[in-house]
Design a protein around this motif. Structure first.
Motif, PDB file in Angstrom:
ATOM      1  N   THR A 157     -13.581   6.334   9.193  1.00  0.00           N
ATOM      2  CA  THR A 157     -12.869   7.677  10.069  1.00  0.00           C
ATOM      3  C   THR A 157     -13.806   7.949  11.240  1.00  0.00           C
ATOM      4  O   THR A 157     -14.890   7.641  11.125  1.00  0.00           O
ATOM      5  CB  THR A 157     -12.771   8.878   9.194  1.00  0.00           C
ATOM      6  N   ARG A 211      -8.817  17.031  12.167  1.00  0.00           N
ATOM      7  CA  ARG A 211      -8.599  15.642  12.381  1.00  0.00           C
ATOM      8  C   ARG A 211      -9.748  14.417  12.502  1.00  0.00           C
ATOM      9  O   ARG A 211      -9.828  13.336  12.439  1.00  0.00           O
ATOM     10  CB  ARG A 211      -7.756  15.441  13.704  1.00  0.00           C
ATOM     11  N   GLU A 246      -9.566  11.410  10.229  1.00  0.00           N
ATOM     12  CA  GLU A 246      -8.570  10.432  10.465  1.00  0.00           C
ATOM     13  C   GLU A 246      -9.141   9.227  11.119  1.00  0.00           C
ATOM     14  O   GLU A 246     -10.398   9.237  11.481  1.00  0.00           O
ATOM     15  CB  GLU A 246      -7.643  11.229  11.541  1.00  0.00           C
ATOM     16  N   TYR A 247      -8.467   8.226  10.937  1.00  0.00           N
ATOM     17  CA  TYR A 247      -8.839   6.774  11.438  1.00  0.00           C
ATOM     18  C   TYR A 247      -8.524   6.751  12.943  1.00  0.00           C
ATOM     19  O   TYR A 247      -7.564   7.345  13.573  1.00  0.00           O
ATOM     20  CB  TYR A 247      -8.220   5.739  10.660  1.00  0.00           C
ATOM     21  N   HIS A 270      -6.856   4.556  14.634  1.00  0.00           N
ATOM     22  CA  HIS A 270      -5.709   4.360  14.912  1.00  0.00           C
ATOM     23  C   HIS A 270      -4.575   5.544  15.323  1.00  0.00           C
ATOM     24  O   HIS A 270      -3.588   5.593  15.600  1.00  0.00           O
ATOM     25  CB  HIS A 270      -5.052   3.136  14.262  1.00  0.00           C
ATOM     26  N   GLN A 271      -4.986   6.670  14.389  1.00  0.00           N
ATOM     27  CA  GLN A 271      -4.215   7.841  14.284  1.00  0.00           C
ATOM     28  C   GLN A 271      -4.360   8.739  15.412  1.00  0.00           C
ATOM     29  O   GLN A 271      -3.688   9.762  15.696  1.00  0.00           O
ATOM     30  CB  GLN A 271      -4.582   8.697  13.162  1.00  0.00           C
TER      31      GLN A 271
END
Lengths: 355, 368
Positions: free
Chosen positions: A107, A145, A148-149, A151-152
């Protein structure tokens, strides 16, 4: 205080046919809080220069000569291990493609925290998380956020995460390699503004590498124009874009359309930069330059100093507004060796066609 | 009328209410759940009602942020996407119910130039085969002479030297010139160019742009340029259409749109363009946030959440029609509640005379 002083730097790449002189005798310095722009076309050595400064040259690349002094210490003299101390903590880099620069399996928070813990071993989790929070706020990302990773995130958000990471340790020098090239204008505007704000806050210096002269015109104090591994011209941004003394700077300036002008003639500089494995002995720009003479083809130009500009052109002292006006006209650029060569080639085929 | 007969000053392309929606991929479980609850599946509204005309020899720029639908619009125009709804008429023939022969003619007449010449050329094909391929598909003779002429026009000289080269042997600028030669070899009337120079190096851009200008003029082409770079579009285009979330929000002659932008979004977009002159200060009003959700599209004006000129409920409830307005002099059309619709909406305007599919409806709804 001078943060960075690069002097007579030569960076070569080992190739099958001999060393390619990607950066060849480059000298400049960056003061505290100053923004320096590096502009030039692909292959002029601008990214190699940044990689040499932060110490991430690929295996085939090596520093052949010269020094890179960071706050008085020559980085080229240090061992790999000693250098690591400077990487990220003192000198950080915002890479061109945030897509590839972030690790897809961690992340965003994990990646920033890891960077902080590696470079500041004493830092606790709580403190590291506070830094993440602070940085996310600065770059305008929603803290929720952070877990999140990559790609998100959208392209613009990833680029902002990358900036957060590069600035988390409050480095003295940030190398930004085409920081906004992959983004659209709105995102570019937001990001440049953010970088400017944060920079002021932590008083860091920045080296902005780009091919976009308008980005440099808006964000930098001084500019280095590079051509084929060497400096063509260097000086304050107002002078470089106002009254340059090097024909290459004039050509580059007119190669972009400007939104503020309605009917403009775009310039195209005929030809290509020379091979860097066996570069020509004289001025490297001679073949594409409308001013070139025999002297240019034989003797490498020395620096000429005018109005705070350092210009590597034999005729820099003779350049006046009259020539600058002529340099705005594409016809002037049709009278170079490279342009003539293309014309001769065309005429040749036309004659064959008539046979 | 045949698709191949040029007529002076004709309207080449009429696009009406073009829509392209993509179904959102869903997993097995969610699709089962949806089947059980009977709810509709989700669609991305990439293009959501685009209307414009393109005359012969005219250049139109489509501008907007990433994800505004400009590339999808471009690809639908040359039929690389099948539009969900709306119509595209090429020389009066509606492409939605064109027969096979008409489609073949259309495909010969409409070409596309892509952003990335590293990906758009087949690495296993020589330059000659790349350019000759469309000729073979359309069964056109004089192959060698035509390929040679196309290469010469694209300033790849002498052409025979390039015949046997592969894309990896060429520079980015040369590759994009090969892509242009391939687009021109069928002698088309209409070209869509999607960010044609954004992948090219600075010093090569001007050369490719001036080649494209020459191409438009000499072949009397109609071109749709797609780019987020307004400086470039100002340089290349007669007219501009600014897109936001699948819709055109402002459209008109380039000079009017750039010098006197009326839609708040157009203003922010122009404001964000950096100027290569350190002496010129520009007003920097940051456009906050990002483009909204294209699946669950915002109600009313899609820009209302980011708009600095928000005037109240009407922005959230009513979708503003793209129409001529009474409050300013420019001849552009704007989709914004800030302005009063022009009287007798538009039929007298020089710009887009034919571009009035539903002026009466829109004027009526705005007057409600």
């Amino acid at each position: 205080m001078t943060v960075l002083n690069v002097s007579d730097l030569e960076v070569y790449y080992e190739t099958e046919t001999g060393p390619a002189q990607a950066v060849d005798g480059v000298s400049f310095s960056i003061e505290e809080g100053e923004n320096l722009g590096i502009v030039g076309e692909s292959g002029c050595g601008k990214t190699t220069l940044a990689k040499a400064i932060i110490g991430i040259l690929p295996d085939a690349g090596y520093i052949n000569n010269g020094s890179i002094e960071f706050k008085g210490e020559d980085l080229t003299e240090l061992s790999e291990k000693q250098r690591r101390r400077y990487k990220w903590e003192e000198i950080s880099m915002i890479a061109q493609s945030a897509m590839n620069a972030l690790d897809p399996v961690y992340t965003i928070r994990e990646q920033i925290v890891e960077a902080i813990e590696t470079h500041r071993p004493g830092t606790g989790r709580v403190e590291a998380n506070e830094i993440v929070q602070e940085m996310f706020e600065l770059v305008g990302l929603d803290q929720k956020r952070a877990d999140e990773y990559p790609h998100q995130f959208s392209g613009g958000m990833r680029q902002r995460a990358m900036i957060a990471m590069a600035l988390a340790l409050e480095p003295s020098l940030v190398l930004a390699d085409e920081p906004t090239t992959a983004l659209d204008v709105i995102m570019q505007d937001q990001i440049l503004k953010r970088i400017g704000q944060i920079q002021k806050e932590i008083n860091s210096s920045m080296m902005v590498i780009t091919h976009d002269v308008s980005v440099v015109a808006e964000t930098c104090d001084r500019v280095v124009v590079m051509y084929a591994g060497q400096i063509a011209e260097e000086g304050p941004v107002e002078e470089i874009f106002g009254k340059p003394y090097h024909p290459y700077t004039m050509g580059l300036k007119r190669a972009f359309p400007n939104i503020r002008e309605s009917d403009q003639n775009l310039l195209s500089i005929s030809g290509y930069p020379p091979e860097l494995i066996d570069p020509p002995s004289g001025c490297r720009f001679a073949e594409r330059c409308p001013l070139a003479t025999e002297k240019c083809r034989e003797i490498e130009p020395e620096a000429h100093y005018n109005n705070g500009l350092r210009s590597y052109c034999h005729y820099a002292d003779a350049i006046d507004d009259g020539f600058r006006a002529r340099a705005d006209d594409p016809a002037t650029w049709a009278d170079t060796e490279a342009a003539r060569a293309i014309r001769t080639m065309k005429e040749g085929t036309m004659m064959e066609g008539n046979d | 009328m045949s698709l191949n007969d040029p007529v002076d000053d004709e309207t080449l392309l009429e696009v009406r209410d073009l829509q392209k929606h993509f179904k959102v991929d869903e997993g097995l479980i969610s699709s089962l759940l949806r089947a059980m609850t009977g709810s509709e599946s989700d669609y991305v509204h990439a293009v959501d009602g685009v209307t414009f005309d393109l005359k012969r020899g005219e250049t139109l720029g489509l501008a907007g942020e990433s994800g505004c639908g400009k590339t999808t619009t471009g690809m639908s125009l040359v039929k690389l996407h099948e539009a969900t709804d709306g119509s595209i008429r090429f020389r009066g023939t509606d492409l939605t119910d064109a027969n096979e022969e008409e489609m073949v003619q259309f495909r010969q007449n409409a070409q596309m130039i892509f952003q990335d010449p590293f990906e758009s050329l087949n690495p296993r094909m020589t330059v000659y085969d790349t350019i000759a391929e469309p000729l073979r598909i359309h069964d056109i003779r004089n192959e060698t002479a035509r390929v040679r002429r196309a290469l010469e026009f694209a300033e790849l000289q002498p052409p025979d030297q390039y015949f046997d080269q592969y894309p990896h042997e060429l520079s980015g600028g040369q590759r994009q010139r090969v892509a242009i030669a391939r687009a021109l070899v069928l002698d088309p009337d209409f070209i869509v160019a999607d960010e044609p120079v954004s992948m090219l190096d600075v010093s090569l851009r001007a050369g490719v742009l001036s080649l494209m200008e020459r191409m438009t003029e000499e072949f009397d082409l109609s071109v749709v340029y797609i780019s987020h770079d307004l400086s470039l579009l100002r340089h290349m285009c007669d007219r501009l259409a600014i897109m936001y979330m699948g819709k055109i929000v402002e459209k008109g002659p380039t000079e009017d749109v750039i010098e006197h932008p009326q839609h708040p979004y157009t203003r922010s977009l122009i404001n964000a363009v950096p100027v290569p002159d350190p002496g010129v200060g520009r007003e920097r009003v940051e456009l906050a946030g990002e483009v909204g959700d294209a699946i669950d599209v915002p109600s009313g004006c899609r820009f209302h959440g980011r708009c600095s000129e928000y005037i109240g409920d009407i922005c959230e409830t009513e979708d503003p029609p793209l129409e001529a307005k009474a409050d300013f002099d420019g001849s552009q059309k704007v989709a914004c509640h800030l302005y009063e619709p022009a009287e007798g909406v538009d039929s007298t305007r020089v710009d887009d005379v034919t571009d009035t599919t539903a002026p009466d409806d829109s004027a009526a709804s705005a007057n409600d």
